[in-house]
Design a protein around this motif. Structure first.
Motif, PDB file in Angstrom:
ATOM      1  N   ALA A 116       0.840  -1.200   0.000  1.00  0.00           N
ATOM      2  CA  ALA A 116       0.000   0.000   0.000  1.00  0.00           C
ATOM      3  C   ALA A 116       0.873   1.247   0.000  1.00  0.00           C
ATOM      4  O   ALA A 116       2.042   1.209   0.415  1.00  0.00           O
ATOM      5  CB  ALA A 116      -0.901  -0.004   1.238  1.00  0.00           C
ATOM      6  N   PRO A 117       0.348   2.391  -0.440  1.00  0.00           N
ATOM      7  CA  PRO A 117       1.102   3.646  -0.362  1.00  0.00           C
ATOM      8  C   PRO A 117       1.529   3.925   1.081  1.00  0.00           C
ATOM      9  O   PRO A 117       0.749   3.771   2.015  1.00  0.00           O
ATOM     10  CB  PRO A 117       0.094   4.692  -0.847  1.00  0.00           C
ATOM     11  CG  PRO A 117      -0.845   3.931  -1.729  1.00  0.00           C
ATOM     12  CD  PRO A 117      -0.976   2.572  -1.095  1.00  0.00           C
ATOM     13  N   GLY A 118       2.799   4.284   1.243  1.00  0.00           N
ATOM     14  CA  GLY A 118       3.337   4.533   2.570  1.00  0.00           C
ATOM     15  C   GLY A 118       3.885   3.290   3.238  1.00  0.00           C
ATOM     16  O   GLY A 118       4.567   3.383   4.270  1.00  0.00           O
ATOM     17  N   ASP A 119       3.602   2.119   2.669  1.00  0.00           N
ATOM     18  CA  ASP A 119       4.153   0.851   3.164  1.00  0.00           C
ATOM     19  C   ASP A 119       5.242   0.366   2.227  1.00  0.00           C
ATOM     20  O   ASP A 119       6.335  -0.016   2.641  1.00  0.00           O
ATOM     21  CB  ASP A 119       3.036  -0.183   3.277  1.00  0.00           C
ATOM     22  CG  ASP A 119       3.536  -1.556   3.666  1.00  0.00           C
ATOM     23  OD1 ASP A 119       4.374  -1.641   4.594  1.00  0.00           O
ATOM     24  OD2 ASP A 119       3.099  -2.547   3.049  1.00  0.00           O
ATOM     25  N   GLY A 120       4.956   0.385   0.912  1.00  0.00           N
ATOM     26  CA  GLY A 120       5.952   0.096  -0.112  1.00  0.00           C
ATOM     27  C   GLY A 120       6.180   1.324  -0.977  1.00  0.00           C
ATOM     28  O   GLY A 120       5.413   2.293  -0.933  1.00  0.00           O
ATOM     29  N   ALA A 145       5.305  10.592   1.861  1.00  0.00           N
ATOM     30  CA  ALA A 145       5.839  11.323   3.011  1.00  0.00           C
ATOM     31  C   ALA A 145       6.200  10.397   4.167  1.00  0.00           C
ATOM     32  O   ALA A 145       7.012  10.765   5.036  1.00  0.00           O
ATOM     33  CB  ALA A 145       4.826  12.363   3.482  1.00  0.00           C
ATOM     34  N   ALA A 146       5.643   9.183   4.193  1.00  0.00           N
ATOM     35  CA  ALA A 146       5.943   8.243   5.270  1.00  0.00           C
ATOM     36  C   ALA A 146       7.418   7.857   5.304  1.00  0.00           C
ATOM     37  O   ALA A 146       7.926   7.427   6.346  1.00  0.00           O
ATOM     38  CB  ALA A 146       5.090   6.987   5.116  1.00  0.00           C
ATOM     39  N   PHE A 147       8.126   8.042   4.192  1.00  0.00           N
ATOM     40  CA  PHE A 147       9.532   7.636   4.120  1.00  0.00           C
ATOM     41  C   PHE A 147      10.495   8.800   4.348  1.00  0.00           C
ATOM     42  O   PHE A 147      11.711   8.636   4.216  1.00  0.00           O
ATOM     43  CB  PHE A 147       9.819   6.985   2.769  1.00  0.00           C
ATOM     44  CG  PHE A 147       8.933   5.811   2.479  1.00  0.00           C
ATOM     45  CD1 PHE A 147       9.000   4.671   3.249  1.00  0.00           C
ATOM     46  CD2 PHE A 147       7.997   5.857   1.454  1.00  0.00           C
ATOM     47  CE1 PHE A 147       8.167   3.589   3.009  1.00  0.00           C
ATOM     48  CE2 PHE A 147       7.161   4.792   1.195  1.00  0.00           C
ATOM     49  CZ  PHE A 147       7.251   3.650   1.980  1.00  0.00           C
TER      50      PHE A 147
END
Length: 241
Positions: A116-120, A145-147
Motif C-alpha cells: 500500500a502507499p506509505g508501506d511500499g 511522506a511516510a519515508f
C-alpha cells in the motif's frame, strides 16, 4: 561497530531483505565520504535479526555473527547513467508495468504490487515505447511522506531501494526470477517526498546467470538525482518462497 536490524517492511523476496535497501544500508558508512559506493550481497539478508555493521578503513561489513551478509567499498562508474526518457514516456511506462500481470515477489518493498502507499515504494517501471531507448523501462514516481525525515528527505537506504528494482524489470525479472548481487550507487542530491521523479532502468547485458543493468532517478527537468549499476543473479525462485 553498531547493531542494526532489517525490518520486515524492507523485504525483497518474502523472507529476506530488499537488495537495494540492504546495499544502501551497508554503503552508508562508506558513502559518508562522498562518491560512488559498491555494495555486494553475500547471502540473502535476514529480516528482524540483530546484525553487526562495522567500518574497517574504507570497507564496511554487515554481518550475522560470523556470516558476512553484505559488504561495501568505494566504487566508480565506467558507463553513462541510464538515460532520461522524459515525463511522457515515463508515464506510459508506469501504465505498462508488467508486474501487475506477473510478479515473482509481489510483496517487494520497492516494486511489489501487494503493498500500500506509505508501506511500499510502488516504483512501477514498464517498457519505454520508443526505439530510441531499447531494453529500457521507466515510470514517474512520487515518494510518500511516510519515508521522509523531518526535512522531507528520503533516507539513503530508501533511495537505494528506489533505484534497485527498475534494473530487475529492465532484465525481465518476471520471466527470469533474479535477485540483486552487486550494486554501485551514488546519490547526487537528496530525494524529497511528495516530489515527482522519473525512475529508469536499462539492460546492459547478460553473462550466464548474471544480468547487468543500470538505473537512475531524475527530476522531471532531467536533472540526475541518483544512479546505480547492478549485477543481478538468476535464481530458482522456489528457494526464495
Amino acid at each position: 561497530m553498531s547493531t542494526t536490524t532489517i525490518a520486515r517492511q524492507f523485504n525483497g523476496p518474502d523472507h529476506s531483505g530488499n537488495g537495494g535497501y540492504v546495499a544502501g544500508l551497508v554503503a552508508g558508512p562508506v558513502a559518508a565520504g562522498g562518491g560512488a559506493v559498491t555494495s555486494t550481497l553475500r547471502v540473502p539478508p535476514p529480516l528482524e535479526v540483530a546484525l553487526d555493521l562495522s567500518l574497517d578503513g574504507s570497507r564496511s561489513v554487515l554481518a550475522d555473527g560470523a556470516t558476512v551478509v553484505a559488504e561495501a567499498a568505494p566504487g566508480a562508474f565506467d558507463v553513462d547513467p541510464a538515460p532520461f526518457v522524459g515525463e511522457d514516456l515515463a508515464r506510459k511506462g508506469f501504465e505498462a508495468y508488467a508486474g501487475r500481470v506477473e510478479h515473482p515477489f509481489p510483496h517487494c518493498f520497492t516494486c511489489g504490487t501487494a503493498r500500500a502507499p506509505g508501506d511500499g515504494l510502488l516504483v512501477f517501471t514498464g517498457p519505454v515505447d520508443d526505439p530510441t531507448y531499447p531494453d529500457t523501462v521507466a515510470a514517474t514516481w512520487t515518494p510518500h511522506a511516510a519515508f521522509a525525515d523531518t526535512d522531507g528527505h528520503l533516507g539513503s537506504e530508501v533511495t537505494w531501494a528506489a533505484i534497485d528494482c527498475p534494473g530487475g524489470w529492465a532484465a525481465d525479472i518476471d520471466e527470469t526470477p533474479m535477485v540483486l548481487g552487486r550494486m554501485t550507487g551514488e546519490i547526487l542530491s537528496p530525494v524529497r517526498a511528495d516530489h515527482e521523479y522519473v525512475a529508469v532502468g536499462t539492460r546492459r547485458g547478460v553473462d550466464g546467470r548474471k544480468h547487468h543493468t543500470g538505473t537512475a532517478l531524475y527530476a522531471l527537468d532531467g536533472t540526475l538525482v541518483a544512479r546505480a549499476e547492478q549485477t543481478w543473479i538468476a535464481i530458482d525462485i522456489s528457494s526464495f518462497r
